[in-house]
Design a protein around this motif. Structure first.
Motif, PDB file in Angstrom:
ATOM      1  N   MET A 183      81.179 -27.179  40.445  1.00 32.28           N
ATOM      2  CA  MET A 183      81.257 -27.441  41.754  1.00 32.28           C
ATOM      3  C   MET A 183      79.839 -29.263  41.239  1.00 32.28           C
ATOM      4  SD  MET A 183      78.198 -26.007  44.186  1.00 32.28           S
ATOM      5  CE  MET A 183      77.918 -24.650  43.406  1.00 32.28           C
ATOM      6  N   LYS A 184      78.969 -29.374  40.100  1.00 31.17           N
ATOM      7  CA  LYS A 184      78.165 -30.265  40.153  1.00 31.17           C
ATOM      8  C   LYS A 184      78.829 -31.362  38.880  1.00 31.17           C
ATOM      9  CE  LYS A 184      74.161 -31.082  37.420  1.00 31.17           C
ATOM     10  NZ  LYS A 184      72.382 -30.606  36.217  1.00 31.17           N
ATOM     11  N   PHE A 185      80.274 -30.752  38.424  1.00 29.20           N
ATOM     12  CA  PHE A 185      80.639 -31.517  37.625  1.00 29.20           C
ATOM     13  C   PHE A 185      82.297 -32.259  38.329  1.00 29.20           C
ATOM     14  CE2 PHE A 185      84.739 -31.213  35.225  1.00 29.20           C
ATOM     15  CZ  PHE A 185      85.248 -32.528  34.458  1.00 29.20           C
ATOM     16  N   PHE A 186      82.655 -31.354  38.490  1.00 28.13           N
ATOM     17  CA  PHE A 186      83.145 -32.570  40.025  1.00 28.13           C
ATOM     18  C   PHE A 186      82.530 -33.806  40.867  1.00 28.13           C
ATOM     19  CE2 PHE A 186      85.644 -27.988  39.762  1.00 28.13           C
ATOM     20  CZ  PHE A 186      86.447 -28.554  38.145  1.00 28.13           C
ATOM     21  N   LEU A 187      81.334 -33.197  41.504  1.00 35.39           N
ATOM     22  CA  LEU A 187      81.118 -34.139  41.807  1.00 35.39           C
ATOM     23  C   LEU A 187      80.368 -35.188  40.828  1.00 35.39           C
ATOM     24  CD1 LEU A 187      78.854 -35.461  44.489  1.00 35.39           C
ATOM     25  CD2 LEU A 187      77.445 -34.409  44.067  1.00 35.39           C
ATOM     26  N   ILE A 188      80.215 -35.307  39.855  1.00 31.53           N
ATOM     27  CA  ILE A 188      79.002 -35.894  39.216  1.00 31.53           C
ATOM     28  C   ILE A 188      81.238 -36.981  38.440  1.00 31.53           C
ATOM     29  CG2 ILE A 188      78.892 -36.227  36.253  1.00 31.53           C
ATOM     30  CD1 ILE A 188      77.107 -34.534  36.864  1.00 31.53           C
ATOM     31  N   ALA A 189      81.369 -35.665  38.360  1.00 42.11           N
ATOM     32  CA  ALA A 189      83.008 -36.474  37.339  1.00 42.11           C
ATOM     33  C   ALA A 189      83.449 -37.606  38.778  1.00 42.11           C
ATOM     34  CB  ALA A 189      83.767 -35.326  37.813  1.00 42.11           C
ATOM     35  N   GLY A 190      83.676 -37.626  40.350  1.00 40.56           N
ATOM     36  CA  GLY A 190      84.248 -38.145  41.701  1.00 40.56           C
ATOM     37  C   GLY A 190      83.311 -39.305  41.132  1.00 40.56           C
ATOM     38  N   ALA A 191      82.181 -39.159  40.869  1.00 39.41           N
ATOM     39  CA  ALA A 191      81.068 -40.688  41.288  1.00 39.41           C
ATOM     40  C   ALA A 191      81.654 -41.507  40.344  1.00 39.41           C
ATOM     41  CB  ALA A 191      79.810 -39.987  40.908  1.00 39.41           C
ATOM     42  N   GLY A 194      89.203 -37.417  46.164  1.00 39.15           N
ATOM     43  CA  GLY A 194      89.542 -35.938  45.939  1.00 39.15           C
ATOM     44  C   GLY A 194      88.550 -34.838  44.988  1.00 39.15           C
ATOM     45  N   LEU A 195      88.216 -35.644  44.252  1.00 42.38           N
ATOM     46  CA  LEU A 195      87.273 -34.844  43.324  1.00 42.38           C
ATOM     47  C   LEU A 195      85.385 -34.506  44.218  1.00 42.38           C
ATOM     48  CD1 LEU A 195      87.809 -36.220  39.869  1.00 42.38           C
ATOM     49  CD2 LEU A 195      87.811 -34.342  40.644  1.00 42.38           C
ATOM     50  N   ILE A 196      84.727 -36.042  44.613  1.00 43.11           N
ATOM     51  CA  ILE A 196      84.161 -35.070  45.407  1.00 43.11           C
ATOM     52  C   ILE A 196      84.315 -34.510  46.735  1.00 43.11           C
ATOM     53  CG2 ILE A 196      81.900 -36.111  46.646  1.00 43.11           C
ATOM     54  CD1 ILE A 196      82.526 -38.588  44.905  1.00 43.11           C
ATOM     55  N   ALA A 197      85.395 -33.749  47.199  1.00 43.97           N
ATOM     56  CA  ALA A 197      85.732 -33.439  48.046  1.00 43.97           C
ATOM     57  C   ALA A 197      85.744 -31.813  47.347  1.00 43.97           C
ATOM     58  CB  ALA A 197      86.887 -33.409  49.094  1.00 43.97           C
ATOM     59  N   VAL A 198      86.566 -31.948  45.939  1.00 47.48           N
ATOM     60  CA  VAL A 198      86.179 -30.826  45.870  1.00 47.48           C
ATOM     61  C   VAL A 198      84.889 -30.080  45.484  1.00 47.48           C
ATOM     62  CG1 VAL A 198      86.939 -29.251  43.617  1.00 47.48           C
ATOM     63  CG2 VAL A 198      88.709 -30.539  44.413  1.00 47.48           C
ATOM     64  N   ALA A 199      84.029 -30.524  45.213  1.00 51.52           N
ATOM     65  CA  ALA A 199      82.767 -30.571  44.549  1.00 51.52           C
ATOM     66  C   ALA A 199      82.104 -30.276  46.553  1.00 51.52           C
ATOM     67  CB  ALA A 199      81.781 -31.337  44.092  1.00 51.52           C
ATOM     68  N   ILE A 200      81.841 -30.833  47.331  1.00 50.61           N
ATOM     69  CA  ILE A 200      81.532 -29.930  48.254  1.00 50.61           C
ATOM     70  C   ILE A 200      82.143 -28.568  48.828  1.00 50.61           C
ATOM     71  CG2 ILE A 200      80.776 -31.014  50.785  1.00 50.61           C
ATOM     72  CD1 ILE A 200      81.253 -34.067  49.990  1.00 50.61           C
ATOM     73  N   TRP A 218      96.414 -31.526  44.715  1.00 51.54           N
ATOM     74  CA  TRP A 218      96.410 -31.156  46.181  1.00 51.54           C
ATOM     75  C   TRP A 218      97.104 -29.943  46.722  1.00 51.54           C
ATOM     76  CZ3 TRP A 218      93.741 -33.769  48.632  1.00 51.54           C
ATOM     77  CH2 TRP A 218      92.992 -35.539  48.406  1.00 51.54           C
ATOM     78  N   VAL A 219      98.653 -29.185  46.585  1.00 50.36           N
ATOM     79  CA  VAL A 219      98.524 -27.736  46.003  1.00 50.36           C
ATOM     80  C   VAL A 219      97.431 -26.759  46.426  1.00 50.36           C
ATOM     81  CG1 VAL A 219     100.579 -26.099  45.854  1.00 50.36           C
ATOM     82  CG2 VAL A 219     100.661 -28.604  46.526  1.00 50.36           C
ATOM     83  N   MET A 220      96.660 -27.159  44.879  1.00 46.09           N
ATOM     84  CA  MET A 220      95.921 -26.190  44.658  1.00 46.09           C
ATOM     85  C   MET A 220      94.896 -26.315  46.034  1.00 46.09           C
ATOM     86  SD  MET A 220      97.337 -24.302  42.583  1.00 46.09           S
ATOM     87  CE  MET A 220      95.829 -23.546  42.252  1.00 46.09           C
ATOM     88  N   LEU A 221      94.843 -27.387  46.267  1.00 47.01           N
ATOM     89  CA  LEU A 221      92.928 -27.431  47.523  1.00 47.01           C
ATOM     90  C   LEU A 221      93.858 -26.664  49.136  1.00 47.01           C
ATOM     91  CD1 LEU A 221      90.449 -28.916  48.379  1.00 47.01           C
ATOM     92  CD2 LEU A 221      91.688 -31.011  48.584  1.00 47.01           C
ATOM     93  N   ILE A 222      95.209 -27.121  49.570  1.00 48.05           N
ATOM     94  CA  ILE A 222      95.282 -26.342  50.395  1.00 48.05           C
ATOM     95  C   ILE A 222      96.020 -24.527  50.129  1.00 48.05           C
ATOM     96  CG2 ILE A 222      98.345 -25.689  51.572  1.00 48.05           C
ATOM     97  CD1 ILE A 222      98.901 -29.034  50.901  1.00 48.05           C
ATOM     98  N   ILE A 223      95.568 -24.680  49.069  1.00 49.67           N
ATOM     99  CA  ILE A 223      95.809 -23.248  48.657  1.00 49.67           C
ATOM    100  C   ILE A 223      94.258 -22.573  48.812  1.00 49.67           C
ATOM    101  CG2 ILE A 223      95.899 -21.045  46.561  1.00 49.67           C
ATOM    102  CD1 ILE A 223      98.361 -22.541  46.152  1.00 49.67           C
ATOM    103  N   ALA A 224      93.390 -23.352  48.387  1.00 50.95           N
ATOM    104  CA  ALA A 224      91.972 -22.228  48.534  1.00 50.95           C
ATOM    105  C   ALA A 224      92.039 -22.779  50.127  1.00 50.95           C
ATOM    106  CB  ALA A 224      91.618 -23.432  48.127  1.00 50.95           C
ATOM    107  N   ALA A 225      92.217 -24.357  50.796  1.00 55.05           N
ATOM    108  CA  ALA A 225      91.778 -23.755  52.734  1.00 55.05           C
ATOM    109  C   ALA A 225      92.710 -22.759  53.274  1.00 55.05           C
ATOM    110  CB  ALA A 225      92.107 -25.130  52.810  1.00 55.05           C
TER     111      ALA A 225
END
Length: 125
Positions: A1-9, A51-57, A114-121
């Motif tokens: 999760m830290k990786f995606f937050l940093i990548a998003g920022a 989107g990357l920041i949302a994934v991290a959160i 985005w499809v994978m985010l839907i699947i996760a939800a």
């Protein structure tokens, strides 16, 4: 999760910097169609930075947690930024039109993310 937050920022920062570069340094130096292409690259990079920041959160929240589908969402969005936006940046600077042929691969990565985010939800909510 830290990786995606940093990548998003980092990608958000780059999108702002590249947007400013395009607006101030490329105007009058490249054709208007390439300025439009540059702007498209900046917009998609910024959208997917968020989107990357949302994934991290979501990965850090108790609501969804660290699912494999969330990791896939993040990696696909990041790949989309590199391939989609990256190819458009290079196209804008060089005019090498064959680069436009790989841009859709990045677009498919965005969609798959985005499809994978839907699947996760759907798995958790």
């Amino acid at each position: 999760m830290k990786f995606f937050l940093i990548a998003g920022a980092v990608n958000g920062l780059l999108a702002v910097a590249l947007g400013a570069f395009g607006a101030h340094m490329l105007e009058g130096r490249v054709a208007d169609k390439y300025l439009d292409t540059w702007q498209t690259a900046v917009q998609y990079q910024m959208f997917h930075s968020i989107g990357l920041i949302a994934v991290a959160i979501l990965m850090s929240s108790a609501l969804i947690g660290p699912l494999g589908s969330l990791s896939w969402a993040g990696y696909l969005m990041l790949a989309g930024i590199v391939v989609f936006s990256g190819s458009l940046y290079v196209l804008s600077l060089t005019g090498i039109s064959v680069l436009g042929a790989i841009t859709p691969i990045g677009g498919v990565a965005f969609i798959a993310g985005w499809v994978m985010l839907i699947i996760a939800a759907m798995k958790t909510l």
